[in-house]
Design a protein around this motif. Structure first.
Motif, PDB file in Angstrom:
ATOM      1  N   GLN C  28       0.821  -1.212   0.000  1.00 17.32           N
ATOM      2  CA  GLN C  28       0.000   0.000   0.000  1.00 17.32           C
ATOM      3  C   GLN C  28       0.856   1.264   0.000  1.00 17.32           C
ATOM      4  O   GLN C  28       0.341   2.354  -0.237  1.00 17.32           O
ATOM      5  N   PHE C  29       2.154   1.133   0.268  1.00 13.78           N
ATOM      6  CA  PHE C  29       2.990   2.335   0.342  1.00 13.78           C
ATOM      7  C   PHE C  29       3.751   2.599  -0.945  1.00 13.78           C
ATOM      8  O   PHE C  29       4.567   3.496  -1.006  1.00 13.78           O
ATOM      9  N   ILE C  30       3.495   1.782  -1.969  1.00 13.30           N
ATOM     10  CA  ILE C  30       4.231   1.958  -3.225  1.00 13.30           C
ATOM     11  C   ILE C  30       3.804   3.251  -3.910  1.00 13.30           C
ATOM     12  O   ILE C  30       2.604   3.541  -4.024  1.00 13.30           O
ATOM     13  N   VAL C  31       4.795   3.996  -4.350  1.00 11.41           N
ATOM     14  CA  VAL C  31       4.526   5.194  -5.142  1.00 11.41           C
ATOM     15  C   VAL C  31       4.505   4.791  -6.599  1.00 11.41           C
ATOM     16  O   VAL C  31       5.423   4.121  -7.072  1.00 11.41           O
ATOM     17  N   ASN C  47       0.621   8.921  -7.339  1.00  9.12           N
ATOM     18  CA  ASN C  47      -0.429   8.881  -6.318  1.00  9.12           C
ATOM     19  C   ASN C  47      -0.103   9.814  -5.141  1.00  9.12           C
ATOM     20  O   ASN C  47      -1.006  10.288  -4.462  1.00  9.12           O
ATOM     21  N   VAL C  48       1.183  10.119  -4.929  1.00  6.14           N
ATOM     22  CA  VAL C  48       1.552  11.137  -3.938  1.00  6.14           C
ATOM     23  C   VAL C  48       0.894  12.463  -4.299  1.00  6.14           C
ATOM     24  O   VAL C  48       0.272  13.124  -3.463  1.00  6.14           O
ATOM     25  N   MET C  52      -1.878  14.296  -1.940  1.00  5.41           N
ATOM     26  CA  MET C  52      -1.514  15.602  -1.384  1.00  5.41           C
ATOM     27  C   MET C  52      -2.443  16.683  -1.906  1.00  5.41           C
ATOM     28  O   MET C  52      -2.868  17.569  -1.165  1.00  5.41           O
ATOM     29  N   MET C 125      -8.289   1.981   0.171  1.00  3.99           N
ATOM     30  CA  MET C 125      -7.549   2.111  -1.075  1.00  3.99           C
ATOM     31  C   MET C 125      -6.725   3.393  -1.141  1.00  3.99           C
ATOM     32  O   MET C 125      -6.158   3.710  -2.183  1.00  3.99           O
ATOM     33  N   ALA C 126      -6.671   4.130  -0.056  1.00  2.00           N
ATOM     34  CA  ALA C 126      -5.959   5.400  -0.119  1.00  2.00           C
ATOM     35  C   ALA C 126      -4.460   5.184   0.025  1.00  2.00           C
ATOM     36  O   ALA C 126      -3.998   4.132   0.440  1.00  2.00           O
ATOM     37  N   PHE C 127      -3.730   6.229  -0.352  1.00  2.00           N
ATOM     38  CA  PHE C 127      -2.282   6.225  -0.189  1.00  2.00           C
ATOM     39  C   PHE C 127      -1.970   7.221   0.936  1.00  2.00           C
ATOM     40  O   PHE C 127      -2.443   8.373   0.906  1.00  2.00           O
ATOM     41  N   SER C 131       2.982   8.526   5.680  1.00  2.00           N
ATOM     42  CA  SER C 131       3.632   7.312   6.153  1.00  2.00           C
ATOM     43  C   SER C 131       4.999   7.143   5.516  1.00  2.00           C
ATOM     44  O   SER C 131       5.687   6.156   5.765  1.00  2.00           O
TER      45      SER C 131
END
Lengths: 74, 184, 260
Positions: C28-31, C47-48, C52, C125-127, C131
């Motif tokens: 889930q933390f993959i950019v 997705n960052v 944001m 499903m959010a980024f 984190s």
């Protein structure tokens, strides 16, 4: 073999998280007992409470970080 | 979440099946992208806050404070006015009461004066009438006495004449007078 | 940070896939780029960017659109905006002192960004942008550098009195000074790792429990655990934003009043 030792180390580092939980609980418990003794002064000290919790928790987070590094980055 | 990514993802941190290799947080390939967008986001928020939001909220709070303060002052003023009005009302009431008492007193005195006057007049009338009546009575009595004397003298003379004794009028009168004098 | 981890990842990649979990809690933390597949460069829309931007939009929605009525009697959104304003303002005033109020907009910016990033990260499903160490380290370094520069500008070399504990016995002072300097320098590390670590740990634990839900025997327990963890994460999302902000205020106070 080296990876397995790293995983054992990660598990040991994970203990630090539990100990940090003890520390946070200690801070909160002492705050509560103090607050019950002198409720009028309690409200002004919530910021100090959170700062204390943050400092206690930071060390647990460090050990968590060490565990993650051992798991994924070593 | 990342399972739909294709195998061609060009990064050292993502495996061929789309899952992360190691910790995504420690992947150097993504750092500058994140830093760039973070700085952009922070600058955007900062400008929105300092240009629009914070002055507006500060103005709203100040306005509310001002409204509350002025409302309190107004309420204080109205209260003072009400107290003043009540005081004035009380004073007017007391004045009216005093005035009413005064008027009543005056009226009573007037009426008493009129009554006294009327009584005095009536007393005087009555006294005058009484005096007149007494005078008349006196007159009537005097005249009645005189008549009695004349009748007695005439009767005595007639009796003396009837008895055949001639006596002069003077003697008879003297005798009658003497008797009347004795009667009285 | 970037250089040494890249090397480590090369080793990891050579080793092959780490872990035998079917469900990868760290995925889930993959950019990744929003449009197409390609390398993530500095200006790539990823997705960052999306999350944001959503955080910025939420800040605008709350603080600008929410207060557009300018009502003397506030509506719901305006109440929340005023509450946030009063909350941070009082924090800055209480912790940093009257002269810290000048820096209130910066602290408000940090607080609102972290709060909204944390809460948006809780959506399914959010980024979660906060984190990532790359994000929190920038936030913490901004605070650390800003506060240190401010301290030297305001007090010159007398700012170093912060490390010289004048109330301690003379013998202990050099030792204490070393400890104070180390604890001062470790501030940005703990400041950033606390925020990212808390959020990452919570989200990863939720994912781990979600992985257990595939096993029929333990899935009810797992669903309950996810629910409980989610509740805890809602709390953590706010508490961590609060702690980040209040520590910023504490550091600001140290810069403004360095005397013990």
């Amino acid at each position: 073999m080296e990876g397995e030792i790293a995983h054992i180390g990660a598990g040991l580092a994970g203990l630090g998280c539990g100990l940090a939980a003890l520390g946070v609980g200690n801070v909160a418990a002492n705050y509560l007992s103090g607050a019950l003794r002198n409720p009028s002064a309690a409200a002004s000290q919530t910021a100090t409470l959170f700062i204390g919790i943050a400092f206690a928790e930071a060390l647990g987070i460090f050990s968590f970080l060490v565990a993650l590094l051992l798991m994924f980055a070593v | 979440m990342a399972t739909e990514t294709t195998a061609s993802t060009a990064s050292a941190c993502v495996g061929p099946n789309g899952s992360a290799i190691g910790m995504p947080q420690l992947c150097g390939d993504w750092v500058w992208n994140q830093v760039f967008w973070l700085v952009l986001a922070l600058v955007a928020i900062y400008f929105v806050l300092t240009r629009v939001a914070l002055p507006r909220i500060a103005a709203i709070l100040a306005e509310r404070q001002g409204t509350i303060t002025s409302d309190l002052a107004k309420a204080e003023e109205l209260k003072a006015q009400a107290e003043e009005a009540e005081k004035a009302y009380e004073k007017a009431l007391a004045d009216a009461r005093v005035e009413a008492g005064k008027i009543a007193e005056q009226t009573r005195a007037e009426i008493r004066a009129q009554v006294d006057e009327a009584q005095a007049k009536a007393d005087a009338d009555i006294a005058a009438k009484t005096a007149e009546s007494e005078k008349q009575i006196q007159e009537i009595r005097a005249s009645a006495l005189a008549n009695v004397e004349a009748v007695a003298k005439d009767t005595a003379e007639a009796l003396v004449a009837a008895l055949g004794v001639s006596a002069d009028k003077v003697t008879v009168d003297a005798a009658v007078d003497k008797r009347i004098e004795g009667q009285r | 940070m970037a250089e040494n981890t890249a090397g480590a990842h090369g080793a990891e990649a050579a080793q092959g896939e780490g872990g035998g979990l079917v469900f990868h809690p760290m995925d889930q933390f993959i950019v990744k780029p929003l449009f197409g597949d390609g390398a993530v460069h500095m200006f790539t829309v990823t997705n960052v960017t999306l999350w944001m931007a959503l955080a910025v939009l939420c800040v605008i929605g709350l603080m600008v659109l929410g207060t557009s009525g300018r009502g003397i009697v506030p509506g719901r959104l305006q109440s929340v905006a005023e509450l946030a304003y009063g909350f941070v303002y009082k924090m800055v005033e209480d912790v940093s002192g009257k002269d810290g109020v000048k820096y209130f907009p910066y602290i408000m910016t940090l607080f609102l960004f972290i709060v909204f990033a944390n809460f948006l990260g809780l959506l399914p499903m959010a980024f979660t942008t906060t984190s990532h160490f790359a994000v929190t380290v920038v936030l913490a370094l901004a605070v650390f550098l800003g506060v240190t520069i401010l301290g030297f500008v305001k007090h010159g070399t007398r700012f170093l009195e912060l490390f010289w504990v004048s109330s301690a016995p003379m013998v202990l002072r050099p030792v204490l000074a070393i400890i104070e300097v180390i604890s001062y320098l470790i501030r940005p590390v703990s400041h950033s790792v606390r925020l990212a670590g808390n959020l990452m740990a919570g989200h990863a634990v939720i994912k781990v429990f979600a992985g257990f839900a595939a096993i029929a025997a333990v899935s009810p327990v797992s669903v309950l655990a996810i629910t409980a963890m989610y509740g805890l994460e809602v709390l953590v999302a706010f508490i961590q934003a609060y702690i980040f902000t209040i520590l910023t205020c504490v550091y600001l106070k140290d810069a403004l009043h360095p005397h013990h």
